[in-house]
Every structure is written in C-alpha cells, then in structure tokens.
Design an enzyme around this catalytic site. Structure first.
Site, PDB file in Angstrom:
ATOM      1  N   ASP A 123      -5.342  -3.245  -2.524  1.00 43.45           N
ATOM      2  CA  ASP A 123      -4.567  -2.770  -1.648  1.00 43.45           C
ATOM      3  C   ASP A 123      -3.815  -4.196  -0.767  1.00 43.45           C
ATOM      4  O   ASP A 123      -4.345  -5.172  -0.163  1.00 43.45           O
ATOM      5  CB  ASP A 123      -5.214  -2.211  -0.291  1.00 43.45           C
ATOM      6  CG  ASP A 123      -4.420  -1.614   0.574  1.00 43.45           C
ATOM      7  OD1 ASP A 123      -3.390  -2.072   0.875  1.00 43.45           O
ATOM      8  OD2 ASP A 123      -4.756  -0.492   0.890  1.00 43.45           O
ATOM      9  N   SER A 169       0.714  -1.208   0.020  1.00 44.47           N
ATOM     10  CA  SER A 169      -0.097   0.104   0.018  1.00 44.47           C
ATOM     11  C   SER A 169       0.889   1.105  -0.098  1.00 44.47           C
ATOM     12  O   SER A 169       1.743   1.421  -0.981  1.00 44.47           O
ATOM     13  CB  SER A 169      -0.994   0.152   1.285  1.00 44.47           C
ATOM     14  OG  SER A 169      -1.737   0.774   1.106  1.00 44.47           O
TER      15      SER A 169
END
Length: 272
Positions: free
Chosen positions: A163, A49
C-alpha cells in the site's frame, strides 16, 4: 469579487492528487466527477492506494467505466483467500482484484493513458517509497492498493510492494515532480483513526501514531509545493463508510463526495 475554487482551477495546468483511504475509490470517483462537471481538465493525476485506483481510471479516460462498475461490485468479486502458509502473507491473494483491473482498465500501461499518471507504492524489501510513472498499469495499481494484512504484497522490481498510503498519504510531491503544473487540487479522505478517541491498547496507539505521521507528511508536502510556487488546494470530504462487508452504499458514497466537492468548488477562495 473573490473567485471560487472552480474559477481558480479552470484554464490552468491542474494536477489532481488523491489520498489513500480504505475503499476510498468510491468517494474519489465522486470528487473527480465534480471536477469534470465544473469544467476542470487536469493535466495529470496521482494517487496512493484507493487514490491510485481512481487516478488510473481517470487518467485512462475511463472514469465513467469505474463509476458504472462500483455499484455492481460485491465482496465475492475480489475475495480470494490465501492459504495461511502462503508466502508472502496476506488474507487475500489479490488475483481476483487484478482480474477486475485487467477487465475494465482500457489501457495496459502508463504510456497509453490519456493523461499522465503517477502512483505510489511502498517497497517493503528496500524500505523506500516507490513511484510509478511508466510500465504496466495493473501491477502498479495492485501494489499501491495492497493493504497489509488484507492483501498479499505484490512481487515486482525485485522487491515486495504494498500500500502506497503507508508512506505517502497524498502523493503531492511525486505529482509535481512528474508533471508540469500550476496548481494542485488534492482530495483528502482523512484517516479514520484520527477522529476516534485516543486508543488505550498498544496496537491502537501504534495505529494512531502511524496516522499522525502520514497526516504530518502530506502537510509538509503542501508547504514544499507552495514554496516552489505551486498553488495547492486541499478538499476534504467525509466519506460514507464502505468496507468489504458493507458495499451496498456505493452509489450513496459517490454521490455524497460529488455533492461535497461541488459545494467546495463553488465556495470563494483566496490564493492557495
């Protein structure tokens, strides 16, 4: 005399692993800057991320580019709402974010980075963790940063990727499997939900459970690496809270993390 953390890192094959965290790339930038100032020269970077974004710039030799870019960013630079009927669903399309990466990353693929890079995304289609070490750089970083609900998942490799922090808070194992390292230093930005009182709503409890699972996951990875003879040090800092609606504190966020990391590097440590 007990060596400091910086002493233990200098002159060794150091891998750097950067955790997921909402807008955590500000704090990660300060962290990597502090390592550089202490004379630490990593042989590899990994990130999930926000950690993937900073790791990509650092591995590409463009950390200063990122540090100069962050204070200039405004919500409008990446805010491109998608139509409610658009599939796959997400508040933002991610095209402006991809444009920022295209414009500022100096290399196009993993192979062109100055230092080996590992990023992690979540393959929602197959239900597995996806590790990238080769190929185009921008799609991999974009996918790793595609926070569900905020960004649309990224179509790639025959699936929808989102993510990386969903499944891998700090990609320690992925780094050690891709790069020969003696020691890994990880920057942990703790999940915000773990510091809050126990939620009372079903969704709040679900979010808390996911945070606990992610926290447990990276701790098991630390144990695994140490069992394999890799020294691991985890530096935890408390970031200045940055959101799409509160981006004016960028310089403060970078400086705060840099100062906290500098203090951690100067502290005496035993074998990790």
């Amino acid at each position: 005399m007990t060596p400091t953390l910086a002493d233990r890192l200098r002159g060794r094959r150091v891998g750097v692993a950067l955790s997921s965290a909402f807008f955590g790339f500000y704090a990660h930038t300060g962290f990597v800057r502090a390592l550089r100032s202490a004379g630490v020269r990593p042989v590899g970077y990994s990130g999930s991320s926000a950690g993937a974004l900073t790791a990509a710039f650092a591995a590409a030799g463009a950390l200063d580019v990122l540090a100069d870019l962050l204070p200039t960013l405004r919500r409008a630079d990446f805010w491109d709402p998608a139509l409610p009927t658009t599939r796959p669903m997400g508040l933002l399309r991610g095209q402006r974010f991809a444009g920022i990466l295209d414009a500022h990353l100096p290399v196009a693929d993993f192979e062109s980075c100055e230092t080996p890079l590992v990023t992690v995304a979540t393959d929602l289609t197959r239900g597995v963790r996806h590790v990238d070490t080769t190929g185009p750089l921008v799609p991999a970083v974009l996918a790793s940063c595609a926070l569900p609900v905020l960004f649309r998942p990224v179509p790639r490799h025959g699936g929808l990727h989102a993510d990386g922090g969903i499944v891998d808070k700090i990609p320690l194992r992925a780094l050690a499997e891709a790069v020969e390292v003696d020691v890994v230093v990880a920057h942990l930005l703790p999940s915000h939900g773990l510091s809050r009182p126990l939620p009372r709503t079903p969704m709040g409890l679900l979010d808390r459970a996911l945070d606990v699972a992610r926290d447990d996951g990276w701790r098991h990875q630390v144990e695994l690496l140490r069992a394999r003879g890799v020294e691991v040090h985890v530096v935890e800092t408390t970031p200045t809270r940055i959101t799409p609606f509160r981006m004016k504190h960028a310089i403060r966020a970078v400086a705060r993390a840099e100062a906290a990391t500098t203090a951690a590097l100067r502290a005496p440590v035993s074998n990790g």
